[in-house]
Design an enzyme around this catalytic site. Sequence first.
Site, mmCIF file in Angstrom:
data_model
loop_
_atom_site.group_PDB
_atom_site.id
_atom_site.type_symbol
_atom_site.label_atom_id
_atom_site.label_comp_id
_atom_site.label_asym_id
_atom_site.label_seq_id
_atom_site.Cartn_x
_atom_site.Cartn_y
_atom_site.Cartn_z
ATOM 1 N N TYR A 125 28.240 34.960 39.010
ATOM 2 C CA TYR A 125 26.784 34.969 38.877
ATOM 3 C C TYR A 125 26.232 33.554 38.689
ATOM 4 O O TYR A 125 25.084 33.386 38.307
ATOM 5 C CB TYR A 125 26.359 35.863 37.699
ATOM 6 N N LYS A 173 41.951 39.274 36.688
ATOM 7 C CA LYS A 173 42.632 39.457 37.974
ATOM 8 C C LYS A 173 43.476 38.205 38.187
ATOM 9 O O LYS A 173 43.409 37.542 39.241
ATOM 10 C CB LYS A 173 41.586 39.646 39.096
ATOM 11 N N ASP A 206 41.680 46.285 38.358
ATOM 12 C CA ASP A 206 41.770 47.543 39.121
ATOM 13 C C ASP A 206 42.506 48.618 38.322
ATOM 14 O O ASP A 206 42.068 49.768 38.235
ATOM 15 C CB ASP A 206 42.392 47.341 40.517
ATOM 16 N N ASP A 230 30.165 43.565 34.317
ATOM 17 C CA ASP A 230 29.022 44.291 34.858
ATOM 18 C C ASP A 230 29.494 45.650 35.402
ATOM 19 O O ASP A 230 28.929 46.703 35.098
ATOM 20 C CB ASP A 230 28.393 43.450 35.982
HETATM 21 MG MG MG Z 1 24.789 46.093 35.937
#
Ligand code: MG
Length: 338
Positions: A125, A173, A206, A230
């Site tokens: 982001y 990850k 995952d 998120d």
């Molecule tokens: Mg969201």
Amino acid sequence: MSYRVSLLPGDGIGPEVTDATLKVLEATGVKFDWVRHEYLGAAAVEKYGIPLPDHVIESIRETGIALKGPVTTPVGKGFKSVNVQLRQKLDLYANVRPCKSLPGIKTPFQNIDLLIFRENTEGLYSGLESYDERHDIADSIARISKAGSQRIIEFCFSYASTHNYKKVTVVHKANILKLTSGMFLKLAQDHALNYPGLEFNDRIIDNMCMQLVVRPWEYNCIVTTNLFGDILSDLAAGLVGGLGVVAGANIGAKYAVFEAVHGSAPDIAGQNKANPTALIRSSEMMLRHLGETKAADAIHDGLVDIYTEGKYLTGDQGGNVGTDEFARQLAIRVSNHL
Ligand code: MG
Ligand code: NAI
């Protein structure tokens, strides 16, 4: 005494759930002096030419605290998310999203107590996107810093330990993203050594998604980078009743902005159908932040009453009560708990 707080109702279902939340806050008897800003996002572009006007940021810098509804972000084009800009400009690095079962809300699992600590200012982001016209290649840089990672990791461990949680899981990850996710994982592992009383483990993102829909009760505090946090927080919301009931807080060293996890829900906006519980619980977090524990407890207990009775439920919980009626009924129960 009254608390001066910036109020950003946002758009979509924002104004409806904000009105409902104000009604419930009024019932607690805690006094607020709201500094209201109606224009954000598309409405601010129309009025001021930009989606996040400086006076809104200044207002939060002055009051130190805001209660905020969702703001629509155009998909695949248009202005940069107001929500992301606010978090970055005010350096609200910790996005805290409690996903805890509320007695009375029927879900496949009971007694879930998950707390997601999402890094809120960096990662994918960061806004570092570019397009190479010659080769038709798009890039997005997931920049994370050691200092930025350390502070959210420290925030999570310190919160877990002072609130008597048993376990912290770092989600990453690092098998593929060896430098970014790898650094985050290593910092969390090192930091865990300072908290011998807390159980600590790590999960690859995952696998974590699968674990959370199969045995969510095995997890408590989860700390992770921006995008993973998120996604995981919407998943975790689904485990405890959906986006209509899950609160959030954006916390920095100086300022705090309280807002629900959900977005502006354009599919139900303006129809008096939205569940205001998520923003009401965000306001409960705000009351705790202000030290107004009795009022916060009254909101919590009022919500338990409403959901246990099961008579006044909004559409997302299988009922047909409007946003405003839900708030009216809840306000009565909140007053009863004071
Ligand atoms: Mg969201
Ligand atoms: P959304 O969270 O707005 O809606 C997803 C689904 O959940 C919809 O079916 C909606 O009706 C339902 N829902 C959400 N909140 C609800 C509530 N309080 N009561 C009952 N049902 C509820 O996510 P979506 O549709 O992906 O995004 C819509 C817009 O919101 C986008 O422009 C997005 O960028 C923005 N957004 C803003 C956020 C913020 O202001 N912090 C956070 C997430 C999205």
